[in-house]
Design a protein around this motif. Structure first.
Motif, PDB file in Angstrom:
ATOM      1  N   ASP A  84     -22.026   4.838 -35.961  1.00 41.46           N
ATOM      2  CA  ASP A  84     -20.701   5.652 -35.883  1.00 41.46           C
ATOM      3  C   ASP A  84     -20.195   4.940 -37.572  1.00 41.46           C
ATOM      4  OD1 ASP A  84     -20.268   7.172 -33.500  1.00 41.46           O
ATOM      5  OD2 ASP A  84     -20.366   4.909 -32.739  1.00 41.46           O
ATOM      6  N   GLY A  85     -20.698   4.033 -37.993  1.00 44.92           N
ATOM      7  CA  GLY A  85     -20.324   3.415 -39.318  1.00 44.92           C
ATOM      8  C   GLY A  85     -20.894   2.390 -39.845  1.00 44.92           C
ATOM      9  N   VAL A  86     -20.318   1.713 -40.865  1.00 44.42           N
ATOM     10  CA  VAL A  86     -20.803   0.523 -41.424  1.00 44.42           C
ATOM     11  C   VAL A  86     -19.702  -0.247 -41.876  1.00 44.42           C
ATOM     12  CG1 VAL A  86     -20.915   1.314 -43.762  1.00 44.42           C
ATOM     13  CG2 VAL A  86     -22.598  -0.327 -42.893  1.00 44.42           C
ATOM     14  N   HIS A  87     -19.837  -1.633 -41.822  1.00 44.67           N
ATOM     15  CA  HIS A  87     -18.942  -2.614 -42.468  1.00 44.67           C
ATOM     16  C   HIS A  87     -19.337  -3.476 -43.556  1.00 44.67           C
ATOM     17  CE1 HIS A  87     -14.913  -5.057 -42.170  1.00 44.67           C
ATOM     18  NE2 HIS A  87     -15.740  -5.930 -42.665  1.00 44.67           N
ATOM     19  N   VAL A  88     -18.833  -3.295 -44.784  1.00 44.58           N
ATOM     20  CA  VAL A  88     -19.248  -4.106 -45.951  1.00 44.58           C
ATOM     21  C   VAL A  88     -18.331  -5.191 -46.247  1.00 44.58           C
ATOM     22  CG1 VAL A  88     -20.811  -2.268 -46.712  1.00 44.58           C
ATOM     23  CG2 VAL A  88     -18.491  -2.261 -47.205  1.00 44.58           C
ATOM     24  N   GLY A  89     -18.801  -6.072 -47.035  1.00 44.72           N
ATOM     25  CA  GLY A  89     -18.328  -7.375 -47.528  1.00 44.72           C
ATOM     26  C   GLY A  89     -17.769  -6.865 -48.893  1.00 44.72           C
ATOM     27  N   ILE A  90     -16.966  -7.785 -49.316  1.00 47.69           N
ATOM     28  CA  ILE A  90     -16.569  -7.672 -50.882  1.00 47.69           C
ATOM     29  C   ILE A  90     -17.459  -7.259 -51.831  1.00 47.69           C
ATOM     30  CG2 ILE A  90     -14.994  -8.443 -52.722  1.00 47.69           C
ATOM     31  CD1 ILE A  90     -13.560 -10.007 -50.233  1.00 47.69           C
ATOM     32  N   GLU A  91     -18.602  -7.951 -51.720  1.00 48.91           N
ATOM     33  CA  GLU A  91     -19.664  -8.006 -52.501  1.00 48.91           C
ATOM     34  C   GLU A  91     -20.888  -6.905 -52.162  1.00 48.91           C
ATOM     35  OE1 GLU A  91     -20.816 -11.919 -53.481  1.00 48.91           O
ATOM     36  OE2 GLU A  91     -18.737 -12.433 -54.244  1.00 48.91           O
ATOM     37  N   ASP A 105     -16.728  11.867 -42.033  1.00 47.61           N
ATOM     38  CA  ASP A 105     -16.729  11.543 -40.535  1.00 47.61           C
ATOM     39  C   ASP A 105     -17.361  10.169 -40.337  1.00 47.61           C
ATOM     40  OD1 ASP A 105     -15.218  13.713 -39.812  1.00 47.61           O
ATOM     41  OD2 ASP A 105     -17.147  14.926 -39.674  1.00 47.61           O
ATOM     42  N   PHE A 106     -18.115   9.511 -41.307  1.00 49.32           N
ATOM     43  CA  PHE A 106     -18.771   8.148 -41.014  1.00 49.32           C
ATOM     44  C   PHE A 106     -17.588   7.106 -41.253  1.00 49.32           C
ATOM     45  CE2 PHE A 106     -21.563   4.879 -42.500  1.00 49.32           C
ATOM     46  CZ  PHE A 106     -22.394   4.723 -41.608  1.00 49.32           C
ATOM     47  N   ILE A 107     -17.657   6.123 -40.280  1.00 50.82           N
ATOM     48  CA  ILE A 107     -16.489   5.060 -40.359  1.00 50.82           C
ATOM     49  C   ILE A 107     -16.908   4.073 -41.421  1.00 50.82           C
ATOM     50  CG2 ILE A 107     -15.442   3.040 -39.235  1.00 50.82           C
ATOM     51  CD1 ILE A 107     -16.022   5.027 -36.545  1.00 50.82           C
ATOM     52  N   VAL A 108     -16.255   3.581 -42.093  1.00 53.83           N
ATOM     53  CA  VAL A 108     -16.428   2.496 -43.250  1.00 53.83           C
ATOM     54  C   VAL A 108     -15.207   1.459 -43.300  1.00 53.83           C
ATOM     55  CG1 VAL A 108     -16.877   1.979 -45.682  1.00 53.83           C
ATOM     56  CG2 VAL A 108     -17.417   4.306 -44.838  1.00 53.83           C
ATOM     57  N   GLY A 109     -15.764   0.317 -42.742  1.00 55.56           N
ATOM     58  CA  GLY A 109     -14.898  -0.815 -42.744  1.00 55.56           C
ATOM     59  C   GLY A 109     -15.247  -1.874 -44.008  1.00 55.56           C
ATOM     60  N   ALA A 110     -14.142  -2.270 -44.426  1.00 62.31           N
ATOM     61  CA  ALA A 110     -14.227  -3.213 -45.470  1.00 62.31           C
ATOM     62  C   ALA A 110     -13.468  -4.548 -45.134  1.00 62.31           C
ATOM     63  CB  ALA A 110     -13.839  -2.392 -46.791  1.00 62.31           C
ATOM     64  N   THR A 111     -14.216  -5.642 -45.827  1.00 64.90           N
ATOM     65  CA  THR A 111     -13.552  -6.912 -45.646  1.00 64.90           C
ATOM     66  C   THR A 111     -12.468  -7.167 -46.887  1.00 64.90           C
ATOM     67  OG1 THR A 111     -15.444  -8.105 -44.663  1.00 64.90           O
ATOM     68  CG2 THR A 111     -13.827  -9.524 -45.933  1.00 64.90           C
ATOM     69  N   ALA A 112     -11.433  -7.650 -46.539  1.00 64.88           N
ATOM     70  CA  ALA A 112     -10.305  -8.189 -47.598  1.00 64.88           C
ATOM     71  C   ALA A 112      -9.744  -9.197 -47.287  1.00 64.88           C
ATOM     72  CB  ALA A 112      -9.363  -6.977 -47.415  1.00 64.88           C
ATOM     73  N   LYS A 113      -9.550 -10.103 -48.272  1.00 64.28           N
ATOM     74  CA  LYS A 113      -8.740 -11.494 -48.055  1.00 64.28           C
ATOM     75  C   LYS A 113      -7.550 -11.422 -49.105  1.00 64.28           C
ATOM     76  CE  LYS A 113     -13.358 -13.568 -47.765  1.00 64.28           C
ATOM     77  NZ  LYS A 113     -13.327 -14.172 -46.585  1.00 64.28           N
ATOM     78  N   THR A 114      -7.051 -10.280 -49.817  1.00 63.59           N
ATOM     79  CA  THR A 114      -5.930 -10.500 -50.636  1.00 63.59           C
ATOM     80  C   THR A 114      -5.399  -9.119 -50.460  1.00 63.59           C
ATOM     81  OG1 THR A 114      -6.832  -9.355 -52.390  1.00 63.59           O
ATOM     82  CG2 THR A 114      -6.953 -12.148 -52.076  1.00 63.59           C
ATOM     83  N   VAL A 115      -4.016  -8.890 -50.521  1.00 63.67           N
ATOM     84  CA  VAL A 115      -3.287  -7.729 -50.707  1.00 63.67           C
ATOM     85  C   VAL A 115      -4.025  -6.863 -51.540  1.00 63.67           C
ATOM     86  CG1 VAL A 115      -1.026  -6.393 -51.234  1.00 63.67           C
ATOM     87  CG2 VAL A 115      -1.206  -8.515 -49.977  1.00 63.67           C
ATOM     88  N   GLU A 116      -4.616  -7.369 -52.900  1.00 68.73           N
ATOM     89  CA  GLU A 116      -5.028  -6.540 -53.812  1.00 68.73           C
ATOM     90  C   GLU A 116      -6.398  -5.914 -53.323  1.00 68.73           C
ATOM     91  OE1 GLU A 116      -2.169  -9.042 -55.315  1.00 68.73           O
ATOM     92  OE2 GLU A 116      -3.843  -9.494 -54.530  1.00 68.73           O
ATOM     93  N   GLN A 117      -7.324  -6.537 -52.960  1.00 64.38           N
ATOM     94  CA  GLN A 117      -8.506  -6.079 -52.216  1.00 64.38           C
ATOM     95  C   GLN A 117      -8.441  -5.412 -51.303  1.00 64.38           C
ATOM     96  OE1 GLN A 117     -10.353  -9.820 -50.986  1.00 64.38           O
ATOM     97  NE2 GLN A 117     -11.043 -10.415 -52.943  1.00 64.38           N
ATOM     98  N   ALA A 118      -7.146  -5.373 -50.336  1.00 63.11           N
ATOM     99  CA  ALA A 118      -6.893  -4.495 -49.397  1.00 63.11           C
ATOM    100  C   ALA A 118      -6.671  -2.982 -49.595  1.00 63.11           C
ATOM    101  CB  ALA A 118      -5.854  -4.850 -48.356  1.00 63.11           C
ATOM    102  N   SER A 156       1.127  -5.066 -44.110  1.00 60.24           N
ATOM    103  CA  SER A 156       2.056  -4.271 -44.567  1.00 60.24           C
ATOM    104  C   SER A 156       1.979  -3.444 -45.787  1.00 60.24           C
ATOM    105  CB  SER A 156       3.443  -5.108 -44.932  1.00 60.24           C
ATOM    106  OG  SER A 156       3.813  -5.952 -43.658  1.00 60.24           O
ATOM    107  N   ALA A 157       0.685  -3.783 -46.520  1.00 62.63           N
ATOM    108  CA  ALA A 157       0.601  -3.127 -47.722  1.00 62.63           C
ATOM    109  C   ALA A 157      -0.189  -1.876 -47.753  1.00 62.63           C
ATOM    110  CB  ALA A 157      -0.140  -4.120 -48.507  1.00 62.63           C
ATOM    111  N   VAL A 158      -0.625  -1.841 -46.411  1.00 62.95           N
ATOM    112  CA  VAL A 158      -2.031  -0.687 -46.325  1.00 62.95           C
ATOM    113  C   VAL A 158      -1.682   0.241 -44.966  1.00 62.95           C
ATOM    114  CG1 VAL A 158      -3.631  -2.045 -47.471  1.00 62.95           C
ATOM    115  CG2 VAL A 158      -3.331  -2.058 -44.975  1.00 62.95           C
ATOM    116  N   SER A 159      -1.822   1.502 -44.923  1.00 61.32           N
ATOM    117  CA  SER A 159      -1.811   2.344 -43.824  1.00 61.32           C
ATOM    118  C   SER A 159      -2.891   2.305 -42.906  1.00 61.32           C
ATOM    119  CB  SER A 159      -1.357   3.485 -44.414  1.00 61.32           C
ATOM    120  OG  SER A 159      -2.264   4.020 -45.094  1.00 61.32           O
ATOM    121  N   VAL A 160      -4.070   1.787 -43.415  1.00 59.04           N
ATOM    122  CA  VAL A 160      -5.273   1.779 -42.589  1.00 59.04           C
ATOM    123  C   VAL A 160      -5.178   0.623 -41.550  1.00 59.04           C
ATOM    124  CG1 VAL A 160      -6.771   2.958 -44.032  1.00 59.04           C
ATOM    125  CG2 VAL A 160      -6.592   0.639 -44.099  1.00 59.04           C
TER     126      VAL A 160
END
Length: 217
Positions: A84-91, A105-118, A156-160
């Motif tokens: 259904d999707g993939v999860h990727v890190g920052i790099e 329609d493909f789920i894409v998840g991403a890692t974030a450690k800061t507000v800027e990255q998110a 608080s910084a993102v809607s996802v």
């Protein structure tokens, strides 16, 4: 399939380290029986051929229980196995590139450690964020820690929707109260348990109360 916030309540991430008497697929099914709401297959040391074979089997299990199935990092395997999707890190592969390749329609998840990255990941098309490590992690010993306040700021910084990750267990989940996340991603708290289904059910109940109390706060 598009991600729903409830899919992130208890997100199980596999780790072959914890396989023993049971196969990885048997462990995943026990977690599904216990009530996990999403599963990520993470394999760093399998050949792509073996990874694909395993991914097909785990995808069938997840879909049997109507739970979204995500592949860690490997976009090719994710697309070929029907995940259904993939999860990727920052790099890893950029979110925008995956979105262009795989469609809406493909789920894409991403890692974030800061507000800027998110914010950047959301702008690039990420459907959800994995934020952490919130505690010391057995799976990733060198993971950078973030505080509950930093977690809250990102939420608080993102809607996802956001899932907290890193070293989360039944014993410390209450410390994340007020973090603003939609759920947690766990590895050893599920797959390292003697009774996976029972541990999953207990953890899910606890996570639900922490997430709901955090929203009330």
């Amino acid at each position: 399939m598009k991600i729903k916030k409830e899919h992130l309540l208890l997100y199980a991430v596999t780790d072959r380290t914890w396989t023993g008497k049971m196969t990885l697929e048997e462990q995943v099914e026990e977690a599904l029986k216990g009530g996990v709401t999403m599963v990520q297959l993470r394999e760093k040391n399998l050949s792509e051929t073996d990874f694909l074979r395993e991914a097909v089997r785990v995808r069938e299990l997840c879909h049997k229980y109507r739970v979204p199935f995500i592949i860690n990092d490997n976009v090719r395997v994710a697309l070929e196995c029907g995940a259904d999707g993939v999860h990727v890190g920052i790099e890893d592969t950029p979110v925008s590139e995956i979105r262009e390749l795989a469609g809406e329609d493909f789920i894409v998840g991403a890692t974030a450690k800061t507000v800027e990255q998110a914010m950047a990941a959301e702008a690039a098309g990420a459907d959800y964020l994995g934020v952490g490590a919130v505690f010391p992690s057995v799976a990733k010993k060198d993971a950078v820690r973030i505080t509950v306040k930093e977690l809250r700021d990102i939420c608080s910084a993102v809607s996802v929707p956001v899932v907290a990750i890193g070293g989360i267990a039944l014993s410390n989940i209450a410390e994340l109260k007020g973090g603003g996340m939609n759920g947690v991603a766990v590895v050893s708290a599920i797959f390292g348990a003697e009774n996976i289904a029972a541990a999953t059910a207990q953890l899910k109940e606890k996570v639900r109360s922490v997430v709901e109390s955090g929203r009330e706060g």
